[in-house]
Motif scaffolding. Structure first.
Motif, PDB file in Angstrom:
ATOM      1  N   LYS A 100       0.821  -1.177  -0.065  1.00 21.44           N
ATOM      2  CA  LYS A 100      -0.088  -0.057   0.131  1.00 21.44           C
ATOM      3  C   LYS A 100       0.930   1.271  -0.188  1.00 21.44           C
ATOM      4  O   LYS A 100       0.441   2.301  -0.392  1.00 21.44           O
ATOM      5  N   TRP A 101       2.074   1.159   0.489  1.00 15.45           N
ATOM      6  CA  TRP A 101       3.089   2.395   0.547  1.00 15.45           C
ATOM      7  C   TRP A 101       4.460   2.152  -0.044  1.00 15.45           C
ATOM      8  O   TRP A 101       4.756   1.115   0.033  1.00 15.45           O
ATOM      9  N   VAL A 102       5.082   3.253  -0.072  1.00 22.19           N
ATOM     10  CA  VAL A 102       6.442   3.213  -0.265  1.00 22.19           C
ATOM     11  C   VAL A 102       7.210   3.497   1.028  1.00 22.19           C
ATOM     12  O   VAL A 102       6.748   4.612   1.529  1.00 22.19           O
ATOM     13  N   HIS A 103       8.215   2.980   1.159  1.00 22.60           N
ATOM     14  CA  HIS A 103       8.783   3.589   2.657  1.00 22.60           C
ATOM     15  C   HIS A 103      10.188   3.751   2.229  1.00 22.60           C
ATOM     16  O   HIS A 103      11.048   3.148   1.642  1.00 22.60           O
ATOM     17  N   PHE A 104      10.705   5.118   2.707  1.00 27.79           N
ATOM     18  CA  PHE A 104      11.937   5.299   2.631  1.00 27.79           C
ATOM     19  C   PHE A 104      12.473   5.550   4.219  1.00 27.79           C
ATOM     20  O   PHE A 104      12.485   6.359   4.979  1.00 27.79           O
ATOM     21  N   LEU A 147       5.234  -1.025  -5.892  1.00 25.62           N
ATOM     22  CA  LEU A 147       4.055  -0.089  -6.071  1.00 25.62           C
ATOM     23  C   LEU A 147       4.442   1.580  -6.769  1.00 25.62           C
ATOM     24  O   LEU A 147       3.649   2.161  -7.321  1.00 25.62           O
ATOM     25  N   LEU A 148       5.860   1.899  -6.437  1.00 26.83           N
ATOM     26  CA  LEU A 148       6.189   3.118  -7.042  1.00 26.83           C
ATOM     27  C   LEU A 148       6.263   2.913  -8.532  1.00 26.83           C
ATOM     28  O   LEU A 148       5.760   4.054  -9.242  1.00 26.83           O
ATOM     29  N   ALA A 149       6.773   1.983  -8.895  1.00 30.65           N
ATOM     30  CA  ALA A 149       6.997   1.702 -10.473  1.00 30.65           C
ATOM     31  C   ALA A 149       5.573   1.644 -11.089  1.00 30.65           C
ATOM     32  O   ALA A 149       5.466   2.382 -12.258  1.00 30.65           O
ATOM     33  N   ARG A 150       4.622   1.024 -10.487  1.00 28.22           N
ATOM     34  CA  ARG A 150       3.315   1.097 -11.019  1.00 28.22           C
ATOM     35  C   ARG A 150       2.356   2.341 -10.858  1.00 28.22           C
ATOM     36  O   ARG A 150       1.827   2.895 -12.012  1.00 28.22           O
ATOM     37  N   LYS A 151       2.872   3.240 -10.048  1.00 25.71           N
ATOM     38  CA  LYS A 151       1.992   4.496 -10.025  1.00 25.71           C
ATOM     39  C   LYS A 151       2.686   5.071 -11.063  1.00 25.71           C
ATOM     40  O   LYS A 151       1.840   6.285 -11.473  1.00 25.71           O
ATOM     41  N   LEU A 152       3.913   5.428 -11.172  1.00 24.21           N
ATOM     42  CA  LEU A 152       4.540   6.151 -12.392  1.00 24.21           C
ATOM     43  C   LEU A 152       4.207   5.855 -13.658  1.00 24.21           C
ATOM     44  O   LEU A 152       4.405   6.730 -14.596  1.00 24.21           O
ATOM     45  N   ALA A 153       3.906   4.645 -13.820  1.00 19.09           N
ATOM     46  CA  ALA A 153       3.581   4.025 -15.236  1.00 19.09           C
ATOM     47  C   ALA A 153       2.181   4.511 -15.567  1.00 19.09           C
ATOM     48  O   ALA A 153       1.757   4.547 -16.661  1.00 19.09           O
TER      49      ALA A 153
END
Length: 90
Positions: free
Chosen positions: A46-50, A83-89
């Protein structure tokens, strides 16, 4: 989010200013207690964590039900790249 000079995640610190601003305006700082599960097996993240301190561990569930640590991410990286890659696509 704090100013860039106060961050402790090395990926975020190295982003160019425009990308940094884009990412940070969508972020929320959270504190996770020790042992907190951030993603359940078989469930999309659900989230990207840094991480800024501590580590996130990816656990692998073996056939007998036991677990083993598959990877560890600290303040040098991020968790949730899928998740980040999917959102940016999109």
């Amino acid at each position: 989010m704090p100013p860039k000079e106060r961050l402790r995640n090395k990926i975020l610190l190295r982003l160019p200013e425009a990308e940094y601003d884009f990412v940070v305006e969508q972020m929320e700082r959270v504190e996770l207690p020790l042992g907190e599960v951030v993603a359940e097996p078989g469930t999309p993240p659900k989230w990207v964590h840094f991480p800024e301190s501590g580590v996130l561990s990816s656990m692998v569930i073996l056939e007998d039900g036991s677990t083993v640590e598959g990877s560890t991410v600290g303040n040098e990286g991020m968790d949730g790249l899928y998740l980040l890659a999917r959102k940016l696509a999109n």
